[in-house]
Motif scaffolding. Structure first.
Motif, short mmCIF file in Angstrom:
data_model
loop_
_atom_site.label_atom_id
_atom_site.label_comp_id
_atom_site.label_asym_id
_atom_site.label_seq_id
_atom_site.Cartn_x
_atom_site.Cartn_y
_atom_site.Cartn_z
N SER A 253 1.09 -1.44 0.21
CA SER A 253 -0.37 -0.38 0.61
C SER A 253 0.78 1.47 -0.30
CB SER A 253 -1.45 -0.02 1.04
OG SER A 253 -0.46 0.10 2.51
N MET A 254 0.14 2.29 0.07
CA MET A 254 0.92 3.66 -0.18
C MET A 254 2.55 3.85 -1.18
SD MET A 254 -1.18 5.28 0.91
CE MET A 254 -0.53 6.44 2.35
N VAL A 255 2.01 3.19 -2.20
CA VAL A 255 3.34 2.59 -3.02
C VAL A 255 3.56 4.67 -3.65
CG1 VAL A 255 4.37 2.18 -5.28
CG2 VAL A 255 2.80 0.38 -4.31
N GLU B 133 1.17 8.02 -6.44
CA GLU B 133 1.16 7.36 -5.05
C GLU B 133 -0.11 7.40 -5.68
OE1 GLU B 133 1.91 8.72 -1.00
OE2 GLU B 133 -0.39 7.94 -0.48
N ILE B 134 -0.16 5.22 -4.98
CA ILE B 134 -1.11 4.29 -5.40
C ILE B 134 -0.88 3.56 -4.26
CG2 ILE B 134 -1.94 2.28 -6.46
CD1 ILE B 134 0.34 3.00 -9.01
N GLN B 135 -3.02 3.69 -3.65
CA GLN B 135 -3.23 3.55 -2.94
C GLN B 135 -3.27 1.99 -2.46
OE1 GLN B 135 -7.41 4.11 -1.37
NE2 GLN B 135 -6.55 5.11 0.17
N TYR B 136 -3.42 0.50 -2.85
CA TYR B 136 -3.18 -0.19 -2.86
C TYR B 136 -2.27 -1.23 -4.10
CZ TYR B 136 -5.23 -0.79 2.10
OH TYR B 136 -5.16 -0.40 3.43
N LEU B 137 -1.69 -1.92 -4.01
CA LEU B 137 -1.53 -3.26 -5.96
C LEU B 137 -1.32 -3.64 -4.84
CD1 LEU B 137 -0.64 -2.07 -8.62
CD2 LEU B 137 1.57 -1.49 -7.47
N GLY B 138 -2.04 -4.87 -5.58
CA GLY B 138 -1.80 -5.85 -5.38
C GLY B 138 -1.15 -7.65 -5.45
N ARG B 139 -0.49 -8.05 -4.71
CA ARG B 139 0.50 -9.16 -5.55
C ARG B 139 0.59 -9.69 -7.25
NH1 ARG B 139 -0.27 -14.55 -1.91
NH2 ARG B 139 -1.44 -15.52 -3.69
N GLN C 72 11.79 9.13 -17.30
CA GLN C 72 12.49 7.55 -15.78
C GLN C 72 11.39 7.60 -15.03
OE1 GLN C 72 16.37 8.50 -14.85
NE2 GLN C 72 17.23 7.24 -17.18
N VAL C 73 10.88 6.08 -14.69
CA VAL C 73 10.01 6.55 -13.17
C VAL C 73 10.85 5.34 -12.58
CG1 VAL C 73 7.84 5.64 -12.46
CG2 VAL C 73 7.96 6.18 -15.37
N ARG C 74 10.66 5.66 -11.09
CA ARG C 74 11.06 5.14 -10.41
C ARG C 74 10.40 5.11 -8.79
NH1 ARG C 74 13.93 6.53 -5.95
NH2 ARG C 74 14.47 8.60 -4.93
N PRO C 75 10.57 3.89 -8.37
CA PRO C 75 9.42 3.70 -6.99
C PRO C 75 10.49 4.76 -5.79
CG PRO C 75 10.38 1.64 -7.69
CD PRO C 75 10.93 2.20 -8.69
N ILE C 76 9.37 4.77 -4.91
CA ILE C 76 10.10 5.90 -3.84
C ILE C 76 10.23 4.83 -2.87
CG2 ILE C 76 10.25 7.20 -2.44
CD1 ILE C 76 10.11 9.20 -4.48
N TYR C 77 8.46 4.48 -2.17
CA TYR C 77 8.94 3.79 -1.39
C TYR C 77 7.25 2.87 -1.44
CZ TYR C 77 6.07 7.95 0.42
OH TYR C 77 4.78 8.71 1.36
N TYR C 78 7.32 2.21 -0.17
CA TYR C 78 6.04 1.36 -0.32
C TYR C 78 5.73 0.45 1.33
CZ TYR C 78 8.24 -3.21 -0.41
OH TYR C 78 9.39 -3.94 0.36
N TYR C 79 4.49 0.36 1.15
CA TYR C 79 4.53 0.17 2.79
C TYR C 79 3.58 -0.88 3.46
CZ TYR C 79 1.28 1.61 6.13
OH TYR C 79 0.18 1.96 7.16
#
Lengths: 297, 128
Positions: free
Chosen positions: B73-75, B93-99, B119-126
């Motif tokens: 969540s919170m990607v 930000e994406i709220q939820y991303l399923g497996r 360029q797109v890069r992930p910063i964090y998730y939780y």
């Protein structure tokens, strides 16, 4: 209904299923529209989901067993209750899938685990509604038709000593308290509001809230005069209004603890003080539900 | 009193319900037995070839793929743009991303995406 008119029981079972569906919809509709439940269903690991499923199944079974849904199968009442519990869950899953699909919460390309999680959490509360409705309205229907609800139960109950009668009645009360608390608390346990409320309250506020829960419970069970409490052991201290109120609130808090641990926000269990605050906070709707369950049954 | 026997309709209901419930239980038990890590690989890419002009803007789809075995969540993602104008970065930000699931996010740009380096890069998730 005459045996020859419905030899395979399809009409009677169809009526029971429709009644169960109606009860499931009534109980489950609020939770089906709750976003936190969808997200929790997607996020929880399988151990949480299994735990919730087992708890719900257990609740359905003991509710069926003590409320006498399948008492007509007198020699198999526990087996009958297990079967009823399974059927209620099956109906819960079916209804959950249909409603979630109708409101666009199920996506064909979504991960299966996410889908199973969402459907399962919704199905749990729906199944309790199915179990309750089938018990409540089957009893009413039998009474209207002049059929004895459970001839074996009435006969065996009359033959009991006052102590045994009181124990039976108290166990029935305990079961419906758990069921009512479960239904009411399940709707709000997964939401952020429980943690939000609990974290804004200090220890004195939590104690006052606990006192209010005892008061509202007493109000619903006794002061409002909705229903007479069955007492067979008049000298027992456990039949006093004080003891009954305490036990109802304690049961509600137990249900709150279980639900918060299984489906609550993860921050609710971050430390023991927060957890206790959240349990008492959730305890208010759980107490109201537990008392309501005893009034309705 | 003779115990009444169960009717066919009741058996059908029971068997179907048992099938559904036990299927779910078996699936969850199997899922429990499969290993999964909390360290998730997130793949994010800008689909420049699918960008379209709409009004005064260009709409650029960005596809995000959770390659892990847990829902996150919170990607938070960062999109870095460098073109004819000065470089800039945007966050989303994406709220939820399923497996093992993908989600598309659509971003508005004032310049043609093909003329920029994106360029797109992930910063964090939780985790919930």
């Amino acid at each position: 209904m005459a045996e020859s008119a419905d030899p395979y029981g399809f009409k009677e079972e169809g009526r029971d299923l429709l009644r169960g569906l109606a009860g499931g919809i009534l109980f489950g509709m609020p939770i089906l529209y709750t976003m936190e439940v969808w997200h929790h269903g997607m996020s929880y690991d399988s151990s949480h989901l299994l735990g919730t499923l087992v708890l719900t199944f257990f609740l359905n079974v003991i509710f069926s067993f003590f409320a006498g849904v399948r008492k007509k199968y007198s020699s198999e009442s526990l087996i009958g209750s297990l079967e009823d519990g399974l059927t209620s869950l099956g109906i819960g899953f079916l209804l959950s899938i249909v409603i979630l699909w109708l409101i666009g919460r199920l996506h064909p390309l979504e991960d299966l685990k996410a889908t199973v999680g969402k459907v399962l959490l919704e199905a749990c509360i729906i199944s309790v509604g199915v179990t309750f409705t089938n018990f409540k309205f089957k009893s009413s229907s039998n009474a209207r038709n002049g059929e004895n609800k459970s001839p074996n139960r009435d006969e065996s109950f009359r033959q009991m000593s006052s102590e045994e009668k009181q124990l039976k009645v108290d166990l029935d009360d305990l079961v419906v308290t758990f069921a009512g608390a479960f239904v009411f608390a399940f709707n709000v346990a997964p939401t952020e509001e429980i943690v939000l409320i609990a974290s804004s309250m200090n220890s004195m506020s939590i104690l006052i809230l606990l006192g209010a829960e005892l008061f509202f419970c007493y109000l619903l069970l006794y002061a409002a005069g909705f229903k007479e409490h069955e007492v067979y052991e008049k000298d027992s201290i456990f039949q006093s209004s004080f003891a009954e109120t305490m036990m109802t609130v304690a049961s509600a808090l137990l249900v709150s603890s279980a639900l918060l641990a299984l489906i609550g926000e993860s921050s609710a269990s971050s430390n023991s003080l927060t957890f206790i605050s959240c349990v008492v906070t959730l305890g208010l709707p759980a107490t109201v539900g537990g008392a309501a369950g005893r009034l309705i049954i | 009193m003779k115990t009444p026997s169960r009717k066919l309709a009741e058996w059908i209901t029971l068997i179907l319900s048992a099938l559904v419930v036990f299927s779910v239980v078996i699936y969850l038990v199997w899922d429990l037995s499969t290993p999964n890590s909390s360290i998730i690989e997130i793949e994010a890419k800008a689909l420049v070839s699918e960008a379209q002009k709409k009004g005064n803007y260009f709409v650029l789809p960005i596809e995000v793929h959770n390659r892990g075995q847990k829902t996150i969540s919170m990607v938070k993602l960062e999109v870095q743009l460098s073109g004819s104008k000065k470089a800039q970065s945007e966050e989303m930000e994406i709220q939820y991303l399923g497996r093992d699931s993908k989600q598309r996010v659509y971003m508005y740009l004032s310049e043609e995406p093909k003329s920029q380096e994106i360029q797109v890069r992930p910063i964090y998730y939780y985790f919930d």
